[in-house]
Structures are given as C-alpha cells and as structure tokens.
Design a protein around this motif. Structure first.
Motif, short mmCIF file in Angstrom:
data_model
loop_
_atom_site.label_atom_id
_atom_site.label_comp_id
_atom_site.label_asym_id
_atom_site.label_seq_id
_atom_site.Cartn_x
_atom_site.Cartn_y
_atom_site.Cartn_z
N ASP A 91 28.68 -25.28 43.71
CA ASP A 91 27.19 -25.55 43.59
C ASP A 91 26.61 -24.50 42.46
OD1 ASP A 91 26.53 -27.65 45.16
OD2 ASP A 91 26.15 -26.60 46.72
N TRP A 92 25.67 -25.01 41.53
CA TRP A 92 25.14 -23.99 40.48
C TRP A 92 23.83 -23.61 41.10
CZ3 TRP A 92 25.74 -25.54 34.84
CH2 TRP A 92 27.00 -26.23 34.63
N THR A 93 23.42 -23.72 42.22
CA THR A 93 21.96 -23.35 42.75
C THR A 93 22.07 -22.64 44.10
OG1 THR A 93 21.96 -25.39 44.11
CG2 THR A 93 20.84 -25.58 41.86
N GLY A 94 23.25 -21.98 44.17
CA GLY A 94 23.22 -21.07 45.46
C GLY A 94 24.87 -21.29 46.00
N ALA A 95 24.74 -21.06 47.42
CA ALA A 95 25.82 -21.11 48.22
C ALA A 95 26.44 -22.53 48.44
CB ALA A 95 25.64 -20.31 49.60
N ASP A 96 27.64 -22.51 48.56
CA ASP A 96 28.24 -23.73 49.05
C ASP A 96 28.31 -23.83 50.69
OD1 ASP A 96 28.98 -24.70 46.46
OD2 ASP A 96 31.01 -23.95 46.42
N GLU A 97 27.97 -25.19 51.04
CA GLU A 97 28.33 -25.29 52.39
C GLU A 97 29.78 -25.67 52.71
OE1 GLU A 97 25.98 -24.01 54.60
OE2 GLU A 97 25.23 -23.61 52.91
N ALA A 98 30.69 -24.86 52.91
CA ALA A 98 32.19 -25.07 52.79
C ALA A 98 32.43 -25.76 54.21
CB ALA A 98 33.10 -24.10 52.52
N LEU A 99 33.35 -26.85 54.12
CA LEU A 99 33.87 -27.44 55.20
C LEU A 99 35.42 -27.59 55.07
CD1 LEU A 99 33.98 -29.49 57.55
CD2 LEU A 99 33.43 -31.48 56.26
N ILE A 100 36.14 -26.99 55.86
CA ILE A 100 37.63 -27.28 56.01
C ILE A 100 38.12 -28.23 57.00
CG2 ILE A 100 39.73 -25.96 56.36
CD1 ILE A 100 38.36 -23.44 55.67
N LYS A 101 39.01 -29.31 56.70
CA LYS A 101 39.58 -30.36 57.44
C LYS A 101 41.00 -29.99 57.51
CE LYS A 101 36.01 -33.93 56.86
NZ LYS A 101 36.02 -35.42 57.26
N VAL A 102 41.52 -30.19 58.46
CA VAL A 102 42.78 -30.17 58.74
C VAL A 102 43.33 -31.57 59.37
CG1 VAL A 102 44.76 -29.09 59.76
CG2 VAL A 102 43.08 -27.58 58.86
N ASN A 103 44.26 -32.20 58.58
CA ASN A 103 44.58 -33.66 59.03
C ASN A 103 43.18 -34.52 59.24
OD1 ASN A 103 47.16 -33.03 58.63
ND2 ASN A 103 47.53 -32.25 60.77
N GLY A 104 42.21 -34.33 58.64
CA GLY A 104 40.97 -35.32 58.88
C GLY A 104 40.06 -34.87 59.80
N ALA A 147 34.86 -25.71 41.25
CA ALA A 147 34.82 -24.40 42.10
C ALA A 147 35.92 -23.71 42.12
CB ALA A 147 34.84 -25.13 43.87
N ASN A 148 36.27 -22.53 42.78
CA ASN A 148 37.42 -21.73 42.75
C ASN A 148 37.53 -21.01 44.00
OD1 ASN A 148 39.68 -20.18 42.38
ND2 ASN A 148 38.95 -19.27 40.18
N GLY A 202 30.90 -23.28 57.10
CA GLY A 202 30.42 -21.84 56.59
C GLY A 202 29.61 -21.82 55.38
N SER A 203 28.70 -21.09 55.03
CA SER A 203 28.11 -20.87 53.83
C SER A 203 28.80 -19.67 52.95
CB SER A 203 26.24 -20.60 54.04
OG SER A 203 25.86 -20.42 52.81
N LEU A 204 28.85 -20.08 51.85
CA LEU A 204 29.66 -19.21 51.01
C LEU A 204 29.23 -19.06 49.43
CD1 LEU A 204 33.41 -19.72 52.01
CD2 LEU A 204 32.40 -17.59 52.09
N ASN A 205 29.06 -17.85 49.09
CA ASN A 205 28.66 -17.76 47.63
C ASN A 205 29.51 -16.90 46.87
OD1 ASN A 205 26.86 -17.77 45.58
ND2 ASN A 205 24.99 -17.52 46.78
N ASP A 206 29.23 -16.97 45.75
CA ASP A 206 30.22 -16.33 44.67
C ASP A 206 30.97 -14.95 45.06
OD1 ASP A 206 30.01 -18.59 43.00
OD2 ASP A 206 29.08 -17.34 41.67
N ARG A 207 32.15 -14.76 45.11
CA ARG A 207 32.78 -13.53 45.67
C ARG A 207 32.58 -13.19 47.06
NH1 ARG A 207 30.49 -13.29 41.12
NH2 ARG A 207 28.89 -12.09 41.96
N GLN A 208 32.53 -14.01 48.08
CA GLN A 208 32.39 -14.06 49.30
C GLN A 208 33.58 -14.54 49.97
OE1 GLN A 208 28.57 -15.74 50.74
NE2 GLN A 208 27.88 -13.69 50.72
N LYS A 262 35.78 -17.57 44.86
CA LYS A 262 35.62 -16.84 43.74
C LYS A 262 34.58 -17.46 42.97
CE LYS A 262 38.02 -15.31 39.51
NZ LYS A 262 39.44 -15.58 38.91
N GLU A 263 34.31 -18.68 43.11
CA GLU A 263 33.08 -19.27 42.39
C GLU A 263 32.69 -20.53 42.87
OE1 GLU A 263 31.88 -20.86 37.83
OE2 GLU A 263 34.21 -20.16 38.30
N THR A 264 31.45 -20.76 43.41
CA THR A 264 31.00 -21.95 44.12
C THR A 264 31.14 -23.22 43.06
OG1 THR A 264 28.82 -21.61 43.39
CG2 THR A 264 29.45 -20.55 45.53
#
Length: 109
Positions: free
Chosen positions: A16-29, A99-100, A35-41, A12-14
């Motif tokens: 970072d204020w300067t563009g897309a986040d480079e999101a990282l999901i970890k499960v149990n470490g 973030a959101n 992946g790269s995500l921007n607002d409303r993606q 919903k909201e990154t």
C-alpha cells in the motif's frame, strides 16, 4: 512428519502507498496469521503453533484490502519442502505487487 515453524515477518516496503499493509499469511490455504505492518517493521511469529505437513507446505502472503479477503493483493508464495528439515532458518522474499517482505521459517524434523 516434518513441521513448519514460522519465526518472523519483516516488511521492508509495504504494498500500500497510503500506510500500513494488513498482512495475511496462509499456509496450505489456511489463514495462519494476520497483522498490520508498515515499512521497516517486523513481527514475531514464534508464538504460532507448529504446522505439520507431509512433503510440501505452501506459504502465501497477501495484503488484505478494505474489501476483505476476496480483494486481497497477492504478495507472493514459497513452497517449503520436507527435505529442508535440519537446514536451519530460511528467509524467502515476497515481492509481488510492489511489496518487499521476508518471512523467516524453519523446518523441524
């Protein structure tokens, strides 16, 4: 043994204020998805393999900054419980550091 099925991630909201986040999901470490995500993606995670776990699995979300994983911003975590199996999709929010995000998952028996 229950299995964690990651379905999607929505930004919903990154952080970072300067563009897309480079999101990282970890499960149990373990690094599970990047992946790269921007607002409303959103991105589908349905092609990821199921993740078996015993009683609890921890999903963590980070924004990887230019410095790499050591400088990643923590965006939140949720503990997934085995008893959630059969209860349908879940939609926890990850709202740390401005973030959101929502990660949709389901626990399969």
């Amino acid at each position: 043994m229950p299995q964690l099925k990651l379905i999607s991630i929505y930004c919903k909201e990154t952080e970072d204020w300067t563009g897309a986040d480079e999101a990282l999901i970890k499960v149990n470490g373990n690094d599970t998805w990047r992946g790269s995500l921007n607002d409303r993606q959103s991105k589908s995670l349905s092609s990821l393999p199921l993740i078996p776990f015993s009683s609890t699995a921890r999903i963590e979300l980070f924004d990887e900054d230019a410095g790499g994983p050591d400088n990643a911003d923590f965006l939140g975590s949720v503990d997934v419980q085995a008893f959630e199996a059969g209860q349908g999709e879940r939609y926890p929010k990850f709202t740390e550091d401005g973030a959101n995000y929502t990660i949709t998952y389901e626990v399969l028996a």
